[in-house]
Design an enzyme around this catalytic site. Structure first.
Site, PDB file in Angstrom:
ATOM      1  N   GLY A  88       0.833  -1.205   0.000  1.00  0.00           N
ATOM      2  CA  GLY A  88       0.000   0.000   0.000  1.00  0.00           C
ATOM      3  C   GLY A  88       0.856   1.238   0.000  1.00  0.00           C
ATOM      4  N   ASN A  89       0.225   2.381   0.172  1.00  0.00           N
ATOM      5  CA  ASN A  89       0.991   3.626   0.263  1.00  0.00           C
ATOM      6  C   ASN A  89       0.318   4.578   1.238  1.00  0.00           C
ATOM      7  OD1 ASN A  89      -0.808   5.567  -1.260  1.00  0.00           O
ATOM      8  ND2 ASN A  89      -0.536   3.964  -2.799  1.00  0.00           N
ATOM      9  N   ARG A  90       0.946   5.725   1.462  1.00  0.00           N
ATOM     10  CA  ARG A  90       0.545   6.576   2.572  1.00  0.00           C
ATOM     11  C   ARG A  90      -0.524   7.606   2.218  1.00  0.00           C
ATOM     12  NH1 ARG A  90       5.727   9.283   4.576  1.00  0.00           N
ATOM     13  NH2 ARG A  90       4.262  10.337   5.946  1.00  0.00           N
ATOM     14  N   SER A  91      -1.069   7.564   1.032  1.00  0.00           N
ATOM     15  CA  SER A  91      -2.050   8.581   0.670  1.00  0.00           C
ATOM     16  C   SER A  91      -3.252   8.532   1.614  1.00  0.00           C
ATOM     17  CB  SER A  91      -2.517   8.346  -0.769  1.00  0.00           C
ATOM     18  OG  SER A  91      -3.570   9.220  -1.064  1.00  0.00           O
ATOM     19  N   ALA A 105      -3.617   7.719  -5.317  1.00  0.00           N
ATOM     20  CA  ALA A 105      -2.279   7.159  -5.516  1.00  0.00           C
ATOM     21  C   ALA A 105      -2.452   5.662  -5.764  1.00  0.00           C
ATOM     22  CB  ALA A 105      -1.420   7.408  -4.282  1.00  0.00           C
TER      23      ALA A 105
END
Ligand code: CTP
Length: 400
Positions: free
Chosen positions: A203-206, A270
Site C-alpha cells: 500500500g501507500n501513505r495517501s 495514488a
C-alpha cells in the site's frame, strides 16, 4: 460565528462541531432553539462555547440580541436544521432568537439539514430548500445512513468534521458561485492496496484528503460528483456519491465507468503501480529455515494515461497529480512537464515533495501545469483552497 442548533436528535453531534470550531480559534455564539435544549441542555453549550446561551429574544433585551447577534456574525451555521427550521427560514418567520438571527444576518449562512427521509423528500421541504438556495444560503445535502430508529435513508446530519470543513471554506471564499452546476465530475482519492494474501497488502501513505477536498469543493460549486475512494476513513462529503474500492484494478473499473459521461476527471488517488502476480488464498506462513518468500510483481494499468488517451467524451478535462522531487536529470518542474506530456492529461497538479511530506497533512501547495502551456502557482494553503484553484482551472477549460 453563530452556531444555531434546532430541535433534532442530531443536536448532540453539534457539540463536536462546536468543539472543532472553538479549538480552531473561532469565537462561537451558540443559539439553540427551545426544542434543541430538550436534546442537549444549555450548560453543555455554555461550557463548550464559554458564553451564555439563550433561546428567546426576551433575555438581555437592552443589548438587542435578536438583531446584534446576526449583524455581527461572519458566518451563521445551523446544525442540525430541522424541517421546521428550514421552513421558518424560507418564509422569514422570526419567533425565537435563532430565527431572528437568520433574518438579521448579512453574512454567509450554512444550513445542515437532518430529518427523516420522508420529511426531506416532502415537496414542502424541497420547495423551502430551493427558495433558500436561490437566496444564496448554502443548504448541505443530508448524508445517507442510519436514522434515529432502526430505519435508514437520506436525512442524516453530515459528520461534524465535514460541516467544519465547509464552514472554513465558506469563511475563506464566501458561498461559492455554482460555476459547475449541471456538470458531472469524477474524483479519485486515497491509496490502493494490492493483496499478497488475505491479511497482507502493498500500500501507500495517501490519506485521501486532497481528493475529498476536491469532491467537496466541486459539490459546493454545484457539480454532480462521484468520488472513487480507495481505502479512506474520512467522513463522506455531503451530497457526493462515494464508491469505495481497494485495488488499482477496482479503481480503474469504477473510474472508467463513472468517467463515461463526465465533464472532468481528477485523478488525485495514488494507485499502486505494481501488484503481486498471484494472491495467496491462505495466509503465507513463515518458513522454518528462516527464508523469506520472493514476491513477483506485475505492472498495473496507468489509469490516468488511459483516461487521457481514450477520452470517453469530447472536451472532457482530465487532471493528474504528480509528487516529484528534482534529480540530476532535471528540476521538479522539468520532470513534471515531461510527465504531463507522457500522461497526456490537460492539467497536472505538481507537489514538490523534496522538502517534506504532503501525506496526511491538512495543508498543501502546488503548481498546476497545463498542456496548453500555462502555469499557475497555488500558494501554501488548505487542501480545500488548492482544490478550488484546480476547479478554477478546470472550469475555464470546460466547453458548453
Ligand atoms: N496514476 C494512475 N494509474 C496508475 C498510477 C498513477 O492513474 N497506475 C495517476 C495518479 O492518480 C496521479 C498520477 O498518475 O494522477 C501520478 O503519477 P505518478 O505516480 O507520478 O505516476 P507514475 O506512473 O508512477 O510516474 P512515472 O511515470 O514517473 O513512473
Amino acid at each position: 460565528m453563530v452556531l444555531g442548533v434546532s430541535g433534532g436528535i442530531a443536536a448532540y453531534k453539534a457539540c463536536e462541531l462546536l468543539r472543532l470550531l472553538t479549538e480552531s480559534g473561532h469565537d462561537v455564539t451558540v443559539v439553540p432553539t427551545a426544542a434543541a435544549l430538550r436534546f442537549v441542555g444549555a450548560p453543555t453549550w455554555a461550557a463548550l462555547s464559554g458564553k451564555p446561551v439563550s433561546t428567546e429574544v426576551w433575555d438581555d433585551v437592552h443589548e438587542v440580541p435578536h438583531v446584534r447577534i446576526g449583524q455581527s456574525a461572519d458566518l451563521v451555521v445551523v446544525a442540525p436544521a430541522t424541517a421546521d427550521l428550514v421552513a421558518k427560514a424560507a418564509h422569514g418567520l422570526a419567533d425565537d432568537l435563532l430565527t431572528n438571527t437568520l433574518l438579521t444576518a448579512r453574512c454567509p449562512v450554512v444550513l445542515a439539514p437532518a430529518m427523516h427521509t420522508e420529511m426531506w423528500e416532502h415537496a414542502a421541504t424541497q420547495a423551502n430548500v430551493a427558495t433558500l438556495r436561490a437566496r444564496g444560503v448554502l443548504v448541505l445535502e443530508p448524508a445517507e445512513g442510519r436514522l434515529t430508529g432502526a430505519d435508514s435513508g437520506k436525512g442524516r446530519l453530515p459528520e461534524a468534521a465535514e460541516i467544519f470543513d465547509v464552514c472554513l471554506d465558506v469563511l475563506v471564499r464566501g458561498i461559492a458561485a455554482e460555476d459547475l452546476a449541471g456538470r458531472q465530475v469524477v474524483v479519485s482519492a486515497g491509496g490502493t492496496r494490492e493483496y499478497l494474501d488475505p491479511v497482507r497488502f502493498l500500500g501507500n501513505r495517501s490519506s485521501g484528503r486532497q481528493g475529498y477536498a476536491l469532491a467537496r469543493a466541486a459539490a459546493s460549486r454545484g457539480a454532480e460528483v462521484t468520488l472513487v475512494a480507495a481505502n479512506t476513513t474520512l467522513p463522506e462529503p455531503a451530497g457526493v456519491k462515494v464508491v469505495h474500492v481497494e485495488t488499482t484494478e477496482e479503481l480503474r473499473t469504477e473510474v472508467l465507468a463513472a468517467a463515461g459521461s463526465a465533464d472532468a476527471v481528477v485523478m488525485a488517488a495514488a494507485p499502486a503501480d505494481f501488484r503481486p502476480t498471484s494472491v495467496s488464498a491462505a495466509k503465507i506462513k513463515k518458513a522454518d529455515d528462516g527464508s523469506a518468500p520472493s514476491i513477483e510483481l506485475a505492472q498495473n494499468p496507468d489509469i490516468l494515461h488511459e483516461l487521457s488517451h481514450r477520452r470517453s467524451r469530447e472536451g472532457q478535462v482530465v487532471v493528474g497529480f504528480a509528487a516529484e522531487t528534482g534529480d540530476d536529470t532535471g528540476t521538479v518542474l522539468d520532470l513534471a512537464r515531461a510527465k504531463l506530456a507522457r500522461k497526456g492529461c490537460d492539467l497536472l497538479v505538481v507537489n514538490d515533495v523534496s522538502g517534506g511530506a504532503v501525506f496526511g497533512s491538512a495543508d498543501n501547495e502546488a503548481v498546476i501545469l497545463a498542456a496548453d502551456g500555462g502555469t499557475r502557482d497555488v500558494p501554501r494553503g488548505s487542501k480545500t483552497q488548492v482544490a478550488h484553484a484546480i476547479w478554477d482551472e478546470v472550469a475555464t477549460r470546460l466547453q458548453d
